[in-house]
Design a protein around this motif. Structure first.
Motif, short mmCIF file in Angstrom:
data_model
loop_
_atom_site.label_atom_id
_atom_site.label_comp_id
_atom_site.label_asym_id
_atom_site.label_seq_id
_atom_site.Cartn_x
_atom_site.Cartn_y
_atom_site.Cartn_z
N ARG A 47 0.83 -1.21 0.00
CA ARG A 47 0.00 0.00 0.00
C ARG A 47 0.87 1.26 0.00
N TYR A 48 1.93 1.24 0.81
CA TYR A 48 2.83 2.40 0.89
C TYR A 48 3.47 2.70 -0.47
N TYR A 49 4.07 1.69 -1.09
CA TYR A 49 4.74 1.91 -2.38
C TYR A 49 3.73 2.31 -3.45
N ASN A 50 2.57 1.73 -3.43
CA ASN A 50 1.54 2.07 -4.41
C ASN A 50 1.12 3.53 -4.29
N LYS A 51 1.05 4.04 -3.07
CA LYS A 51 0.63 5.41 -2.82
C LYS A 51 1.76 6.43 -3.04
N THR A 52 2.99 6.04 -2.72
CA THR A 52 4.10 6.98 -2.64
C THR A 52 4.92 7.09 -3.93
N TYR A 53 4.80 6.13 -4.83
CA TYR A 53 5.59 6.13 -6.07
C TYR A 53 4.67 6.18 -7.28
N ASP A 54 5.11 6.89 -8.32
CA ASP A 54 4.31 6.98 -9.54
C ASP A 54 4.47 5.71 -10.39
N GLU A 55 3.90 5.72 -11.58
CA GLU A 55 3.92 4.53 -12.45
C GLU A 55 5.32 4.12 -12.89
N ASN A 56 6.26 5.08 -12.86
CA ASN A 56 7.65 4.79 -13.21
C ASN A 56 8.51 4.54 -11.97
N LEU A 57 7.85 4.41 -10.82
CA LEU A 57 8.49 4.16 -9.53
C LEU A 57 9.41 5.28 -9.08
N VAL A 58 9.03 6.51 -9.42
CA VAL A 58 9.70 7.70 -8.93
C VAL A 58 8.89 8.21 -7.75
N HIS A 59 9.58 8.55 -6.67
CA HIS A 59 8.92 9.04 -5.45
C HIS A 59 8.15 10.32 -5.77
N THR A 60 6.92 10.41 -5.29
CA THR A 60 6.07 11.55 -5.63
C THR A 60 6.49 12.84 -4.93
N LYS A 61 7.26 12.77 -3.86
CA LYS A 61 7.70 13.97 -3.14
C LYS A 61 9.15 14.35 -3.45
N ASN A 62 9.91 13.41 -4.04
CA ASN A 62 11.31 13.68 -4.38
C ASN A 62 11.66 12.88 -5.63
N ASN A 63 11.70 13.55 -6.77
CA ASN A 63 11.92 12.84 -8.02
C ASN A 63 13.34 12.32 -8.21
N ARG A 64 14.18 12.49 -7.22
CA ARG A 64 15.54 11.93 -7.27
C ARG A 64 15.60 10.56 -6.58
N ILE A 65 14.49 10.12 -6.03
CA ILE A 65 14.41 8.80 -5.40
C ILE A 65 13.54 7.92 -6.30
N ARG A 66 14.06 6.75 -6.65
CA ARG A 66 13.26 5.84 -7.46
C ARG A 66 13.63 4.39 -7.17
N ILE A 67 12.65 3.53 -7.34
CA ILE A 67 12.85 2.09 -7.16
C ILE A 67 13.40 1.55 -8.47
N VAL A 68 14.52 0.81 -8.37
CA VAL A 68 15.14 0.28 -9.59
C VAL A 68 14.96 -1.23 -9.73
N SER A 69 14.71 -1.92 -8.61
CA SER A 69 14.46 -3.36 -8.72
C SER A 69 13.79 -3.88 -7.46
N ALA A 70 13.18 -5.04 -7.62
CA ALA A 70 12.54 -5.72 -6.49
C ALA A 70 12.53 -7.21 -6.79
N LYS A 71 12.68 -8.01 -5.74
CA LYS A 71 12.62 -9.46 -5.91
C LYS A 71 12.26 -10.12 -4.60
N PRO A 72 11.70 -11.32 -4.69
CA PRO A 72 11.40 -12.08 -3.46
C PRO A 72 12.70 -12.45 -2.76
N ILE A 73 12.62 -12.56 -1.45
CA ILE A 73 13.79 -12.95 -0.68
C ILE A 73 13.32 -13.76 0.53
N GLN A 74 14.06 -14.80 0.85
CA GLN A 74 13.75 -15.62 2.02
C GLN A 74 14.44 -15.00 3.23
N VAL A 75 13.67 -14.64 4.24
CA VAL A 75 14.19 -14.04 5.46
C VAL A 75 13.96 -15.02 6.59
#
Length: 84
Positions: A47-75
């Motif tokens: 919910r947080y990432y869906n609300k806080t990042y645009d369709e290109n995964l750029v942060h809506t409050k700071n366009n210098r922050i962006r998500i570049v990758s994501a993957k499942p991980i066993q913790v």
């Protein structure tokens, strides 16, 4: 990576009961920032990432922050440490 792909990774993590590893590009940092969330936090973080990042995964409050990758991980957690 686009938001739809990030949401697909979240869905995969939920199906496989795994955590998620998010890699971000941050201003004034040479190396990426890596965030790891456990399976129990997936719904809140999705919910947080869906609300806080645009369709290109750029942060809506700071366009210098962006998500570049994501993957499942066993913790794995025990009383004294977290293993990845």
């Amino acid at each position: 990576m686009k938001k739809i792909e990030l949401m697909e990774v979240f869905d995969k993590c939920e199906r496989q009961r795994m955590g998620i590893r998010i890699e971000l590009e941050m201003p004034n940092q040479q190396d990426p920032e890596i965030i790891i969330n456990t399976y129990q936090s997936l719904e809140t973080k999705k919910r947080y990432y869906n609300k806080t990042y645009d369709e290109n995964l750029v942060h809506t409050k700071n366009n210098r922050i962006r998500i570049v990758s994501a993957k499942p991980i066993q913790v794995k957690r025990d009383a004294k440490r977290i293993a990845l």
